[in-house]
Design a protein around this motif. Structure first.
Motif, PDB file in Angstrom:
ATOM      1  N   GLY A 539       0.857  -1.328   0.002  1.00 38.48           N
ATOM      2  CA  GLY A 539       0.044  -0.025   0.151  1.00 38.48           C
ATOM      3  C   GLY A 539       0.859   1.241  -0.027  1.00 38.48           C
ATOM      4  O   GLY A 539       0.576   2.491  -0.505  1.00 38.48           O
ATOM      5  N   VAL A 540       1.733   1.177   0.749  1.00 39.56           N
ATOM      6  CA  VAL A 540       2.987   2.390   0.768  1.00 39.56           C
ATOM      7  C   VAL A 540       3.498   2.632  -0.712  1.00 39.56           C
ATOM      8  O   VAL A 540       3.297   3.691  -1.137  1.00 39.56           O
ATOM      9  CB  VAL A 540       4.213   2.200   1.500  1.00 39.56           C
ATOM     10  CG1 VAL A 540       5.067   2.967   1.540  1.00 39.56           C
ATOM     11  CG2 VAL A 540       3.824   1.859   2.967  1.00 39.56           C
ATOM     12  N   LYS A 559      -4.332  -0.767   3.256  1.00 40.44           N
ATOM     13  CA  LYS A 559      -3.627  -0.772   4.479  1.00 40.44           C
ATOM     14  C   LYS A 559      -2.329  -0.130   4.488  1.00 40.44           C
ATOM     15  O   LYS A 559      -1.175  -0.692   5.097  1.00 40.44           O
ATOM     16  CB  LYS A 559      -3.805  -2.030   5.249  1.00 40.44           C
ATOM     17  CG  LYS A 559      -3.430  -3.201   4.519  1.00 40.44           C
ATOM     18  CD  LYS A 559      -3.386  -4.684   5.157  1.00 40.44           C
ATOM     19  CE  LYS A 559      -2.833  -5.702   4.606  1.00 40.44           C
ATOM     20  NZ  LYS A 559      -3.189  -7.142   5.295  1.00 40.44           N
ATOM     21  N   PRO A 560      -2.262   0.925   3.960  1.00 43.89           N
ATOM     22  CA  PRO A 560      -0.855   1.681   3.756  1.00 43.89           C
ATOM     23  C   PRO A 560      -0.214   2.353   4.981  1.00 43.89           C
ATOM     24  O   PRO A 560      -1.285   2.770   6.158  1.00 43.89           O
ATOM     25  CB  PRO A 560      -1.244   2.731   2.905  1.00 43.89           C
ATOM     26  CG  PRO A 560      -2.717   3.279   3.102  1.00 43.89           C
ATOM     27  CD  PRO A 560      -3.310   2.017   3.825  1.00 43.89           C
ATOM     28  N   VAL A 561       0.848   2.912   4.821  1.00 43.79           N
ATOM     29  CA  VAL A 561       1.621   3.972   5.761  1.00 43.79           C
ATOM     30  C   VAL A 561       1.597   5.231   4.648  1.00 43.79           C
ATOM     31  O   VAL A 561       2.193   5.101   3.720  1.00 43.79           O
ATOM     32  CB  VAL A 561       3.115   3.643   6.110  1.00 43.79           C
ATOM     33  CG1 VAL A 561       3.383   4.903   6.947  1.00 43.79           C
ATOM     34  CG2 VAL A 561       2.699   2.346   7.321  1.00 43.79           C
ATOM     35  N   THR A 613      -8.867  -0.596   4.367  1.00 40.50           N
ATOM     36  CA  THR A 613      -7.958  -1.051   5.527  1.00 40.50           C
ATOM     37  C   THR A 613      -9.196  -1.481   6.549  1.00 40.50           C
ATOM     38  O   THR A 613     -10.241  -1.202   6.487  1.00 40.50           O
ATOM     39  CB  THR A 613      -7.599   0.437   6.286  1.00 40.50           C
ATOM     40  OG1 THR A 613      -6.781   0.925   5.000  1.00 40.50           O
ATOM     41  CG2 THR A 613      -6.723   0.102   7.368  1.00 40.50           C
ATOM     42  N   GLY A 614      -8.732  -2.372   7.413  1.00 41.36           N
ATOM     43  CA  GLY A 614      -9.532  -2.855   8.526  1.00 41.36           C
ATOM     44  C   GLY A 614      -9.650  -1.774   9.525  1.00 41.36           C
ATOM     45  O   GLY A 614      -8.724  -1.109   9.939  1.00 41.36           O
ATOM     46  N   GLU A 624      -4.162   6.417   9.119  1.00 41.57           N
ATOM     47  CA  GLU A 624      -3.263   6.661   7.779  1.00 41.57           C
ATOM     48  C   GLU A 624      -4.134   6.796   6.433  1.00 41.57           C
ATOM     49  O   GLU A 624      -3.834   7.700   5.621  1.00 41.57           O
ATOM     50  CB  GLU A 624      -2.110   5.555   7.693  1.00 41.57           C
ATOM     51  CG  GLU A 624      -1.253   5.443   8.784  1.00 41.57           C
ATOM     52  CD  GLU A 624      -0.445   6.688   8.808  1.00 41.57           C
ATOM     53  OE1 GLU A 624       0.347   6.973   7.570  1.00 41.57           O
ATOM     54  OE2 GLU A 624      -0.124   7.363   9.641  1.00 41.57           O
ATOM     55  N   SER A 625      -5.247   5.750   6.393  1.00 41.22           N
ATOM     56  CA  SER A 625      -5.848   5.777   5.047  1.00 41.22           C
ATOM     57  C   SER A 625      -6.526   6.848   5.063  1.00 41.22           C
ATOM     58  O   SER A 625      -7.180   7.682   3.901  1.00 41.22           O
ATOM     59  CB  SER A 625      -6.727   4.765   5.054  1.00 41.22           C
ATOM     60  OG  SER A 625      -6.095   3.488   4.912  1.00 41.22           O
ATOM     61  N   GLU A 626      -7.389   7.324   6.311  1.00 34.19           N
ATOM     62  CA  GLU A 626      -8.078   8.670   6.305  1.00 34.19           C
ATOM     63  C   GLU A 626      -7.457   9.796   5.922  1.00 34.19           C
ATOM     64  O   GLU A 626      -8.015  10.682   5.417  1.00 34.19           O
ATOM     65  CB  GLU A 626      -8.548   8.809   7.922  1.00 34.19           C
ATOM     66  CG  GLU A 626      -9.406   7.426   8.488  1.00 34.19           C
ATOM     67  CD  GLU A 626      -9.991   7.430   9.690  1.00 34.19           C
ATOM     68  OE1 GLU A 626     -10.924   6.704   9.993  1.00 34.19           O
ATOM     69  OE2 GLU A 626      -9.122   8.020  10.625  1.00 34.19           O
ATOM     70  N   GLN A 627      -6.158  10.102   6.407  1.00 35.66           N
ATOM     71  CA  GLN A 627      -5.292  11.054   6.010  1.00 35.66           C
ATOM     72  C   GLN A 627      -5.151  11.289   4.423  1.00 35.66           C
ATOM     73  O   GLN A 627      -5.402  12.357   3.874  1.00 35.66           O
ATOM     74  CB  GLN A 627      -3.765  11.006   6.426  1.00 35.66           C
ATOM     75  CG  GLN A 627      -3.660  11.162   8.007  1.00 35.66           C
ATOM     76  CD  GLN A 627      -2.190  11.291   8.193  1.00 35.66           C
ATOM     77  OE1 GLN A 627      -1.353  12.017   8.045  1.00 35.66           O
ATOM     78  NE2 GLN A 627      -1.899  10.211   9.116  1.00 35.66           N
TER      79      GLN A 627
END
Length: 683
Positions: A539-540, A559-561, A613-614, A624-627
């Motif tokens: 995801g990154v 599910k990223p950073v 993302t979970g 992180e996804s929300e950002q």
């Protein structure tokens, strides 16, 4: 019914039948519930029988379940030892081969069962609300050792007045003063630790051997039946120095602890030689690198005269077992994405015994596998195929035989995508990169196909030539799929893995783009229909890619950073991340954290992007996804966010979540995909 559940339901309904009500011969979403796989094969001491765990799923309760099966070494008499909708696991033979123990939750509790193999009679040895694990037999078969969590209340210093009689107050405040107070897959950690226990095989109350404020690793027995050997991190500052463990022995009579190793770095997985005079173990000298090779050492039983014996093998060593003559050890390793059984002498000479292990990850094609070996050299292992999840394989000196087909009821009439291995050069510096192309089952070389680039997580892990339910479902939907092992992946050596040390993402971007170009050169890819997705580290890289190029029609960032600064202080691995993946803490070098954060490139993104993302993920938390979702919205980029209810980082822990993940990805990509067109690729 929320939007996510409606999406899954619609996809399941659509995929359950083909046109005009005919059953499809390609893999479908609901088939995930019918897939089974073999794990944890345990060969008997005489090498003539194998007990294995057969894993299956329940479509009505959305659970992963498992039973124990047994087969003769020649493949005959394959039958269940246990049955029922439960989790039976961790079978272990006694040294005389007359009994086994295993763990099960069939009673609704976590229990250890003892079973006599001649009569099939069973008894409960350990009955506990907590899960016993790492069960081992004493050399005389009279006792078992195991680990079990022991709760220990930690009183809060916050003193609340008593509530008036009949008052309904909120729960009292939670007082937290531990750095590692929660963990992905668990949530908030209960107070207590993993302790060591023994129990007589004849029955009785388990004896707790340890009661310390730290976790104890799995224990092995000394030849004298009077000592256990285990690893632990007993440092006072273990929250910050979480990798620095050592090996200890404990005298069962006196309770005396003796420290056997003493160097900075993780030492663990002790194995005692047949004569009881030597101890083998795994570890490395910690240099704070992103990727560090797990190496094999041998020492005298008291820890003295330690020697590195796998120094010439530039691969991680795991699952070590002494040979019956004590002249060497069998072990498991992965070499260029192929998982193998090896043998190493006490002088360090390595021989490959066999390869082809793996297949125990149904979702994505991660390298994996397990084996066990008997005194006569017979071994059992998880047999890997690109077209099927793991089965049971047996062999001796490389003469191997597959003795189960646990998915023949489903996959014998399903056509799966073909898997082609490729190597190519990275445009960054000519580095050799390894990958695989998966084509639809009805692949027509005279058509142009959309391409999905699917990227693995980690980043210090590896994909391999094994079955993947997710990728096969993508191929069944009409996509060609490319998955690769860019620099930083394991199984290619220390230098290859550390190409991204303190520099991730970086040239791994070029490795991935070069792979896309390599597949396009083959002539059957529509260059205007490129898609990209990946989870965790993948995801990154997916978010990094769309910040650097607009080649892809759509992306799914799973599910990223997105922001290394926020992630390092919120995820469940803060102490590790700020030391092993970066040189400094975030506030000491904020520019470097931002330099490698995909959020720094969000202003370049034009690719329609889904976030997935979970909601309970603590490894790459959903904030992180929300950002990224908010940033993309502010940029006017078409975007959507899929939140998997109750899921930790391992989204596929529930079968329907795996289906939901793939359904969401394909829904997003299909929105931007056009039909494949016939062309003459010879022109």
């Amino acid at each position: 019914m929320n939007a996510f559940k409606r999406l899954v339901f619609a996809c399941l309904l659509f995929s359950s039948v083909g046109l005009f009500g005919q059953v499809s011969n390609q893999l479908e979403m609901l088939d995930i519930f019918n897939l089974e796989y073999v794990s944890d094969p345990q060969i008997s001491p005489d090498g003539q029988k194998v007990i294995y765990v057969r894993n299956f799923k329940d479509v009505m309760t959305d659970r992963n379940l498992s039973n124990l099966w047994i087969a003769s070494f020649d493949g005959s008499s394959n039958r269940p030892l246990t049955t029922g909708e439960q989790n039976d696991r961790s079978p272990k033979w006694s040294h005389d081969g007359k009994k086994i123990v295993y763990a099960s939750n069939k009673s609704g509790k976590s229990e250890i069962y003892l079973r006599w193999m001649d009569s099939g009679e069973e008894m409960v040895l350990v009955n506990s609300e907590k899960s016993p694990s790492n069960i081992t037999w004493s050399p005389d078969d009279k006792h078992l050792a195991f680990n079990m969590f022991v709760p220990k209340a930690k009183p809060s210093p916050i003193k609340m007045p008593a509530a008036p009689k009949g008052a309904k107050w909120n729960s009292p405040p939670k007082y937290v003063d531990d750095l590692g107070w929660r963990r992905d897959g668990v949530g908030e950690l209960p107070q207590g630790n993993q302790q060591l226990f023994t129990v007589p095989v004849s029955g009785g109350t388990p004896r707790q051997l340890t009661d310390a404020p730290f976790n104890h690793g799995s224990a092995v027995w000394g030849k004298d039946c009077q000592h256990l050997y285990f690893s632990a991190n007993m440092r006072e500052d273990r929250e910050l120095e979480g990798t620095d463990s050592d090996i200890y022995s404990i005298n069962l009579m006196s309770g005396q602890l003796t420290k056997l190793t003493d160097r900075y770095g993780p030492d663990g997985n002790p194995a005692i030689s047949p004569d009881g005079k030597k101890m083998a173990y795994l570890g490395f000298d910690d240099k704070y690198r992103g990727y560090q090779i797990s190496r094999l050492y041998i020492a005298d039983i008291d820890g003295s005269n330690s020697q590195l014996i796998s120094g010439n093998l530039d691969r991680d060593v795991g699952n070590i077992t002494w040979s019956a003559d004590g002249k060497g050890l069998y072990f498991q390793y992965t070499d260029k994405a192929h998982t193998k059984i090896g043998y190493i002498t006490t002088k360090g000479k390595v021989t490959e015994i066999t390869d082809g292990l793996g297949g125990v990850s149904l979702g994505r094609p991660y390298t994996s596998g397990a084996f066990s070996i008997a005194a006569n050299g017979n071994y059992a292992y998880t047999w890997a195929e690109t077209q099927e999840p793991s089965d049971l394989g047996v062999g001796n000196k490389g003469n191997n035989k597959r003795i189960t087909k646990v998915n023949e009821d489903l996959l014998d009439y399903k056509q799966l995508g073909s898997v082609e291995e490729i190597w190519y050069k990275s445009s960054a510096d000519g580095l050799d990169i390894h990958g695989w192309i998966v084509k639809p089952a009805d692949f027509d070389p005279n058509k142009k196909y959309p391409l999905i680039l699917e990227i693995h997580g980690g980043p210090f892990t590896s994909y391999g030539p094994v079955f993947s339910g997710e990728i096969q479902l993508m191929a069944a939907a009409g996509y060609v799929v490319l998955y690769t092992n860019p620099r930083g992946s394991t199984s290619y050596g220390y230098d290859f893995g550390n190409q991204i040390d303190k520099n991730y993402p970086s040239k791994d971007y070029d490795d991935l783009m070069s792979g896309v170009d390599e597949v396009i050169k083959r002539g059957y890819i529509d260059e205007n229909q490129l898609f990209v997705t990946g989870g965790s580290g993948g995801g990154v890289l997916t978010s990094w890619i769309i910040g650097k190029t607009d080649r892809f029609k759509a992306a799914v960032v799973a599910k990223p950073v997105i922001n290394w600064y926020s992630w390092a202080l919120y995820a469940d691995m803060s102490a590790f991340a700020t030391r092993y993946w970066f040189d400094k803490k975030p506030w000491e070098d904020p520019e470097k954290y931002m330099k490698h954060s995909p959020i720094s490139l969000v202003g370049n993104v034009t690719t329609p992007t889904m976030l997935l993302t979970g909601e309970s993920d603590l490894r790459t938390p959903i904030h992180e996804s929300e950002q990224y979702y908010s940033a993309l919205k502010l940029q006017g980029v078409e975007t959507a966010m899929v939140r998997i209810p109750g899921a930790y980082h391992g989204i596929a822990a529930r079968p329907s979540n795996l289906i939901g993940k793939v359904a969401a990805i394909l829904t997003w990509f299909d929105k931007y995909k056009t039909e494949s067109v016939s062309v003459d690729i010879r022109r």
